[in-house]
Every structure is written in structure tokens, then in C-alpha cells.
Motif scaffolding. Structure first.
Motif, PDB file in Angstrom:
ATOM      1  N   THR A  26       0.847  -1.198   0.000  1.00 21.21           N
ATOM      2  CA  THR A  26       0.000   0.000   0.000  1.00 21.21           C
ATOM      3  C   THR A  26       0.877   1.240   0.000  1.00 21.21           C
ATOM      4  O   THR A  26       1.956   1.262   0.598  1.00 21.21           O
ATOM      5  CB  THR A  26      -0.926   0.051   1.229  1.00 21.21           C
ATOM      6  N   ASP A  27       0.409   2.246  -0.688  1.00 18.75           N
ATOM      7  CA  ASP A  27       0.976   3.586  -0.631  1.00 18.75           C
ATOM      8  C   ASP A  27      -0.106   4.426   0.039  1.00 18.75           C
ATOM      9  O   ASP A  27      -1.174   4.634  -0.541  1.00 18.75           O
ATOM     10  CB  ASP A  27       1.294   4.103  -2.034  1.00 18.75           C
ATOM     11  N   VAL A  28       0.142   4.880   1.256  1.00 16.60           N
ATOM     12  CA  VAL A  28      -0.938   5.459   2.061  1.00 16.60           C
ATOM     13  C   VAL A  28      -1.552   6.705   1.429  1.00 16.60           C
ATOM     14  O   VAL A  28      -2.701   7.049   1.720  1.00 16.60           O
ATOM     15  CB  VAL A  28      -0.459   5.778   3.493  1.00 16.60           C
ATOM     16  N   THR A  29      -0.816   7.394   0.566  1.00 16.93           N
ATOM     17  CA  THR A  29      -1.368   8.587  -0.075  1.00 16.93           C
ATOM     18  C   THR A  29      -2.044   8.270  -1.404  1.00 16.93           C
ATOM     19  O   THR A  29      -3.012   8.908  -1.785  1.00 16.93           O
ATOM     20  CB  THR A  29      -0.260   9.623  -0.307  1.00 16.93           C
ATOM     21  N   ARG A  30      -1.536   7.268  -2.119  1.00 14.39           N
ATOM     22  CA  ARG A  30      -2.115   6.897  -3.411  1.00 14.39           C
ATOM     23  C   ARG A  30      -3.434   6.160  -3.248  1.00 14.39           C
ATOM     24  O   ARG A  30      -4.344   6.295  -4.055  1.00 14.39           O
ATOM     25  CB  ARG A  30      -1.111   6.031  -4.177  1.00 14.39           C
ATOM     26  N   GLY A  31      -3.541   5.326  -2.207  1.00 11.08           N
ATOM     27  CA  GLY A  31      -4.734   4.530  -1.979  1.00 11.08           C
ATOM     28  C   GLY A  31      -4.670   3.200  -2.678  1.00 11.08           C
ATOM     29  O   GLY A  31      -3.895   2.983  -3.610  1.00 11.08           O
ATOM     30  N   GLY A  32      -5.509   2.263  -2.220  1.00 12.95           N
ATOM     31  CA  GLY A  32      -5.590   0.944  -2.815  1.00 12.95           C
ATOM     32  C   GLY A  32      -4.550  -0.013  -2.281  1.00 12.95           C
ATOM     33  O   GLY A  32      -3.611   0.359  -1.574  1.00 12.95           O
ATOM     34  N   VAL A  33      -4.753  -1.293  -2.626  1.00 14.94           N
ATOM     35  CA  VAL A  33      -3.801  -2.357  -2.310  1.00 14.94           C
ATOM     36  C   VAL A  33      -3.339  -2.926  -3.637  1.00 14.94           C
ATOM     37  O   VAL A  33      -4.154  -3.338  -4.464  1.00 14.94           O
ATOM     38  CB  VAL A  33      -4.446  -3.451  -1.446  1.00 14.94           C
ATOM     39  N   HIS A  34      -2.034  -2.974  -3.854  1.00  9.37           N
ATOM     40  CA  HIS A  34      -1.478  -3.247  -5.178  1.00  9.37           C
ATOM     41  C   HIS A  34      -0.627  -4.514  -5.165  1.00  9.37           C
ATOM     42  O   HIS A  34       0.097  -4.777  -4.202  1.00  9.37           O
ATOM     43  CB  HIS A  34      -0.628  -2.059  -5.632  1.00  9.37           C
ATOM     44  N   ASN A  35      -0.697  -5.267  -6.253  1.00 10.91           N
ATOM     45  CA  ASN A  35       0.090  -6.481  -6.433  1.00 10.91           C
ATOM     46  C   ASN A  35       1.243  -6.157  -7.374  1.00 10.91           C
ATOM     47  O   ASN A  35       1.030  -5.856  -8.550  1.00 10.91           O
ATOM     48  CB  ASN A  35      -0.780  -7.599  -7.008  1.00 10.91           C
ATOM     49  N   LEU A  36       2.464  -6.230  -6.855  1.00 13.29           N
ATOM     50  CA  LEU A  36       3.632  -5.872  -7.660  1.00 13.29           C
ATOM     51  C   LEU A  36       3.820  -6.835  -8.825  1.00 13.29           C
ATOM     52  O   LEU A  36       4.219  -6.420  -9.914  1.00 13.29           O
ATOM     53  CB  LEU A  36       4.879  -5.860  -6.780  1.00 13.29           C
ATOM     54  N   ALA A  37       3.509  -8.119  -8.631  1.00 10.83           N
ATOM     55  CA  ALA A  37       3.755  -9.126  -9.666  1.00 10.83           C
ATOM     56  C   ALA A  37       2.773  -9.027 -10.828  1.00 10.83           C
ATOM     57  O   ALA A  37       3.149  -9.180 -11.985  1.00 10.83           O
ATOM     58  CB  ALA A  37       3.710 -10.526  -9.057  1.00 10.83           C
ATOM     59  N   THR A  38       1.489  -8.764 -10.523  1.00 10.70           N
ATOM     60  CA  THR A  38       0.444  -8.797 -11.552  1.00 10.70           C
ATOM     61  C   THR A  38      -0.065  -7.429 -11.964  1.00 10.70           C
ATOM     62  O   THR A  38      -0.723  -7.307 -12.999  1.00 10.70           O
ATOM     63  CB  THR A  38      -0.753  -9.628 -11.065  1.00 10.70           C
ATOM     64  N   GLY A  39       0.188  -6.418 -11.148  1.00 13.97           N
ATOM     65  CA  GLY A  39      -0.347  -5.090 -11.437  1.00 13.97           C
ATOM     66  C   GLY A  39      -1.776  -4.899 -10.967  1.00 13.97           C
ATOM     67  O   GLY A  39      -2.356  -3.815 -11.154  1.00 13.97           O
ATOM     68  N   GLN A  40      -2.367  -5.907 -10.352  1.00 17.97           N
ATOM     69  CA  GLN A  40      -3.748  -5.798  -9.882  1.00 17.97           C
ATOM     70  C   GLN A  40      -3.854  -4.825  -8.723  1.00 17.97           C
ATOM     71  O   GLN A  40      -2.977  -4.767  -7.859  1.00 17.97           O
ATOM     72  CB  GLN A  40      -4.259  -7.168  -9.444  1.00 17.97           C
ATOM     73  N   THR A  41      -4.941  -4.045  -8.697  1.00 15.17           N
ATOM     74  CA  THR A  41      -5.253  -3.152  -7.583  1.00 15.17           C
ATOM     75  C   THR A  41      -6.639  -3.483  -7.062  1.00 15.17           C
ATOM     76  O   THR A  41      -7.584  -3.624  -7.835  1.00 15.17           O
ATOM     77  CB  THR A  41      -5.201  -1.681  -8.006  1.00 15.17           C
ATOM     78  N   VAL A  42      -6.764  -3.613  -5.742  1.00 14.03           N
ATOM     79  CA  VAL A  42      -8.063  -3.821  -5.110  1.00 14.03           C
ATOM     80  C   VAL A  42      -8.304  -2.700  -4.108  1.00 14.03           C
ATOM     81  O   VAL A  42      -7.364  -2.067  -3.636  1.00 14.03           O
ATOM     82  CB  VAL A  42      -8.144  -5.195  -4.421  1.00 14.03           C
ATOM     83  N   LEU A  43      -9.561  -2.444  -3.816  1.00 17.83           N
ATOM     84  CA  LEU A  43      -9.961  -1.353  -2.919  1.00 17.83           C
ATOM     85  C   LEU A  43      -9.229  -0.053  -3.259  1.00 17.83           C
ATOM     86  O   LEU A  43      -8.575   0.565  -2.409  1.00 17.83           O
ATOM     87  CB  LEU A  43      -9.711  -1.726  -1.454  1.00 17.83           C
ATOM     88  N   PRO A  44      -9.317   0.405  -4.503  1.00 18.76           N
ATOM     89  CA  PRO A  44      -8.531   1.569  -4.934  1.00 18.76           C
ATOM     90  C   PRO A  44      -8.846   2.852  -4.177  1.00 18.76           C
ATOM     91  O   PRO A  44      -8.005   3.761  -4.127  1.00 18.76           O
ATOM     92  CB  PRO A  44      -8.899   1.705  -6.417  1.00 18.76           C
ATOM     93  N   GLU A  45     -10.035   2.924  -3.579  1.00 11.68           N
ATOM     94  CA  GLU A  45     -10.428   4.155  -2.888  1.00 11.68           C
ATOM     95  C   GLU A  45      -9.942   4.197  -1.433  1.00 11.68           C
ATOM     96  O   GLU A  45     -10.057   5.238  -0.767  1.00 11.68           O
ATOM     97  CB  GLU A  45     -11.953   4.291  -2.907  1.00 11.68           C
ATOM     98  N   ARG A  46      -9.394   3.100  -0.927  1.00  9.30           N
ATOM     99  CA  ARG A  46      -9.038   3.033   0.494  1.00  9.30           C
ATOM    100  C   ARG A  46      -7.624   3.581   0.713  1.00  9.30           C
ATOM    101  O   ARG A  46      -6.639   3.022   0.209  1.00  9.30           O
ATOM    102  CB  ARG A  46      -9.146   1.596   0.990  1.00  9.30           C
ATOM    103  N   THR A  47      -7.517   4.645   1.492  1.00  5.51           N
ATOM    104  CA  THR A  47      -6.235   5.284   1.761  1.00  5.51           C
ATOM    105  C   THR A  47      -5.811   5.043   3.218  1.00  5.51           C
ATOM    106  O   THR A  47      -6.558   4.476   4.019  1.00  5.51           O
ATOM    107  CB  THR A  47      -6.306   6.791   1.502  1.00  5.51           C
ATOM    108  N   MET A  48      -4.615   5.492   3.555  1.00  5.51           N
ATOM    109  CA  MET A  48      -4.061   5.403   4.907  1.00  5.51           C
ATOM    110  C   MET A  48      -4.078   3.963   5.433  1.00  5.51           C
ATOM    111  O   MET A  48      -4.392   3.706   6.589  1.00  5.51           O
ATOM    112  CB  MET A  48      -4.826   6.329   5.863  1.00  5.51           C
TER     113      MET A  48
END
Length: 283
Positions: A26-48
Motif C-alpha cells: 500500500t501507498d498510504v497517499t495513493r490509496g488501494g492495495v497493489h500487487n507488484l507481480a500482476t499489477g492488480q489493484t483492489v480497494l482503490p479508494e481506500r487510503t491510509m
């Protein structure tokens, strides 16, 4: 210094979870939970988001404002696991299907104000939630030792602590292992030692559960929010490097615009202990 490889750069990395070849972050300012291997992002609106954990069905448990959300990356199913008025930071499985987690005053942080007290709580497999310890300054990294009898806990701005854990998960008298005001993330190795990161420290400190220093590992940057073990032999070590000035910006409620944070990987001097999973029935 060990041979560190930079994997990705961003504004302020914090949440980190290694699942086989998948590295979730997670990048707390960008938001979301990201998968480095696949590029998938889930919960893109969730920050901090400061903490990630995995359920037995593969769903991700995601800390943050208002409590803990869950999302299954394979199906995109999602929901709320537990609601907390202020917010949740780090989480750890309890070995019996449930979890320990720490609360933080996220609304105050987002306003640029000094946050109120934190607590340590337990969420049982059946959904029963209770407060184990109140009045902590700021709840951060935590880990349960292999015996399930000691909870290691980073009380940011103060020290690394240890609590004896009773059969009903009640916490006994708190002990101080290390006076470290910037203590932040934590991960255990197979020898039962805790690797502690600091949001203003350029090294990891390795401690026994009784507080004896085992080793120090120099990092490729001035501060580190989180540390995790992974890889086929659990000897890959991942760290989230940040700029201490950006940590102050977060505390002040000031936007972070530069890409001063990075996730690095190196080989660990000792393998890590596997991260336990929760066993909640989700959906």
C-alpha cells in the motif's frame, strides 16, 4: 550494507504482505492495495492503509479508517470485517483463527492534529471483538511468538513492548524490550527474534523476545515503515523505505508529492517465520 534491490518507488509505502510470488503493498497517499507481480489493484479508494493480513480463503484483510475491510482478489468479493470508530493499523493472526489488531486515531491524523490514545484489541474467529489494552500512545507493528504466549508490540513514539498472553488472549503485565521512539514495523524470524523497523532509523534492529539485541542491519535509506520475510525459503527480506520528512508531512496533514519511498528486497541473514492466516468466514 547488504545487497538491496529496489522493486518499486512511490510516495509513502507502508502495508506489506508476501504471498508466494505475490507482493501486496500500500501507498498510504495513493490509496488501494497493489500487487507488484500482476499489477492488480483492489480497494482503490481506500487510503491510509498501514496493515495487511491474509485469510485462509486467500482474501486480504485491509486496515484503515473505520475498521478492517476484506477483499478477495480472485473474485473481487468484498465487505467489512469489523467496524472501529477511529481506525486500525497493524494486525496479526492469533493462531486460533482470529487476530490481534491495534487501533489508531486516523481522523485526527487526517486533520493534522495529535492523535488520541490507541488500543490493542482481539477479534475472535466467531466475530467477538474485545479491548485488551487501552491508553497506548500509538499502536503499530505487532507479532505473536511461536508459542502463542508472548505478544510483541511496537508502541510508536515510546518503545517496543511485550505482553504475556493468557489462555483467553488476555494480556498480562507490559514489559519494555527497547526504548525506541520511532519503532514501527515488525517481523519474526524462525529463531523467534523480532526485526524492528523505525520511521526515523536507517537500520533494522533484531531483538529476542526478552529484549536482547541480536543484530542490526543497515538499510538503503534513512527510515523504514515495514519489514517482511518471503521467498521459497523465507530468506528474502522486504523493507518499505521512506523519508522521515514525509512522515512529518503525514503527521501535519500536508500532502506528499515526491516519490521518496521505495520497496527493496535483499537476502536475510536468517529465514523468517511464516505469517499466520486468520480463518474468518467471509461473505
Amino acid at each position: 550494507m547488504s545487497d538491496f534491490k529496489e522493486l518499486i518507488r512511490g510516495a509513502y509505502f507502508e502495508g506489506l504482505l508476501i504471498d508466494g510470488e505475490n507482493l501486496w503493498y500500500t501507498d498510504v497517499t495513493r490509496g488501494g492495495v497493489h500487487n507488484l507481480a500482476t499489477g492488480q489493484t483492489v480497494l482503490p479508494e481506500r487510503t491510509m492503509v498501514g496493515g495487511l493480513l491474509q485469510n485462509s480463503d486467500g482474501a486480504l484483510l485491509v486496515a484503515g479508517g473505520g475498521g478492517i475491510e476484506w477483499v478477495n482478489p480472485a473474485t473481487d468479493a468484498k465487505g467489512t470485517l469489523v467496524t472501529v470508530d477511529d481506525g486500525v493499523n497493524e494486525m496479526r493472526a492469533d493462531g486460533q483463527g482470529g487476530m490481534f489488531f491495534g487501533t489508531i486515531d486516523l481522523p485526527a491524523i487526517l486533520r493534522g492534529e495529535t492523535p488520541g490514545p490507541s488500543s490493542i484489541r482481539h477479534l475472535a474467529r466467531d466475530g467477538t471483538c474485545r479491548v485488551l489494552k487501552e491508553g497506548m500512545v500509538f499502536a503499530n507493528g505487532l507479532s505473536l511468538d511461536a508459542s502463542g504466549t508472548i505478544l510483541l508490540f511496537n508502541e510508536s513514539f515510546v518503545a517496543t513492548r511485550a505482553f504475556p498472553v493468557g489462555p483467553d488472549f488476555a494480556l498480562g503485565e507490559m514489559q519494555t524490550l527497547l526504548d525506541m521512539p520511532d519503532c514501527d514495523g515488525m517481523a519474526l524470524d524462525v529463531e523467534g527474534n523480532a526485526w524492528i523497523s523505525g520511521f526515523a532509523s536507517g537500520e533494522l534492529i533484531c531483538l529476542t523476545p526478552t529484549g536482547e539485541e541480536v543484530a542490526r542491519l543497515e538499510l538503503p535509506g534513512p527510515a523504514c515503515t515495514n519489514v517482511r520475510f518471503g521467498g521459497p525459503d523465507m530468506s528474502d527480506l522486504y523493507v518499505c523505505i521512506v523519508d522521515p520528512a514525509d512522515a512529518q508531512k503525514l503527521a501535519d496533514g500536508t500532502p506528499i508529492t515526491d516519490q521518496n519511498s521505495a520497496i527493496y528486497r535483499t537476502r536475510a541473514p536468517v529465514p523468517g517465520a511464516p505469517m499466520g492466516r486468520t480463518e474468518f468466514v467471509l461473505g
